[in-house]
Design a protein around this motif. Sequence first.
Motif, PDB file in Angstrom:
ATOM      1  N   GLY A  43      18.151 -17.049   6.424  1.00  0.00           N
ATOM      2  CA  GLY A  43      19.057 -16.333   7.318  1.00  0.00           C
ATOM      3  C   GLY A  43      19.828 -15.207   6.670  1.00  0.00           C
ATOM      4  O   GLY A  43      20.526 -14.459   7.361  1.00  0.00           O
ATOM      5  N   GLN A  85      22.631 -14.456   9.137  1.00  0.00           N
ATOM      6  CA  GLN A  85      23.865 -15.083   8.680  1.00  0.00           C
ATOM      7  C   GLN A  85      24.708 -14.161   7.799  1.00  0.00           C
ATOM      8  O   GLN A  85      25.934 -14.238   7.792  1.00  0.00           O
ATOM      9  CB  GLN A  85      23.533 -16.354   7.886  1.00  0.00           C
ATOM     10  CG  GLN A  85      22.722 -17.361   8.664  1.00  0.00           C
ATOM     11  CD  GLN A  85      23.421 -17.810   9.935  1.00  0.00           C
ATOM     12  OE1 GLN A  85      24.607 -18.145   9.920  1.00  0.00           O
ATOM     13  NE2 GLN A  85      22.697 -17.817  11.039  1.00  0.00           N
ATOM     14  N   ALA A 137      27.578 -12.569  11.560  1.00  0.00           N
ATOM     15  CA  ALA A 137      27.127 -12.106  10.255  1.00  0.00           C
ATOM     16  C   ALA A 137      28.131 -11.152   9.611  1.00  0.00           C
ATOM     17  O   ALA A 137      28.842 -10.422  10.278  1.00  0.00           O
ATOM     18  CB  ALA A 137      25.779 -11.391  10.411  1.00  0.00           C
TER      19      ALA A 137
END
Length: 245
Positions: A159, A186, A239
């Motif tokens: 991620g 992420q 994020a």
Amino acid sequence: MTTSSTHRLVLTLTAAAALATALSACVPLVVGGAAVGAGLMATDRRTSGAQLDDQAIELRGASRIREIANDQMYVSVTSFNRQMLLTGTVANEADRRRVEAAVQGIDNVRSIVNEVQVGEARSFQVRSNDTFITGKVKASLLDAKDVFATSFKVITENGVVYLMGLATRREVDRATDIARGVSGVQKVVRVVEVVSEAELAGQLRQGGTAAPAAAPAPSSSRVPLPPMEPLPASPSGGATATPIR
């Protein structure tokens, strides 16, 4: 068959072999897992020499890591403009150091960014999702009209999206924003060589590339790269971007 006919057959086969050899030189070059033909080489900001070096660096790096690999070592090697990025997982910190030591001294490598994590190997589902995220980020960069998409190489690990490339600070910030907006991302880590707008314009006028003609010495001021200020956290808690470590 007469001697004359045999001679003509030999000449024909020789010519065919020569033609096949010549055509083989047009086979797309595989760089960083993507097929790259002459057209992309012409639009890539790296020199053709840097692109070939990156391919060689990735192959040699992968070979050296295979020599020390164990059942809990899953490491990928990516190179852009002669800068190497290591991603993946290993069982312990000692293995993490072994991986970096193994790739030290590879020809033409300007710097190594070791992002290998200590922990369990990623499952097939996670790795498949990472591949999916990489594809979405690349597509989003291509859709953007204000970013030169081939300036960046995209790698995703659990991620975390790594942007490698050769770009201006404006382009880096814009590419980071685009990557942050992709679902499933992420964090975004920039491993980018930053060039000024003036330098980029000058290089493009000279030959369509913003990469130096030859690999800079290891003491170049750009290696290691200057730290980039992190972007503010997303209001939704999604994020975020981090500076290069």
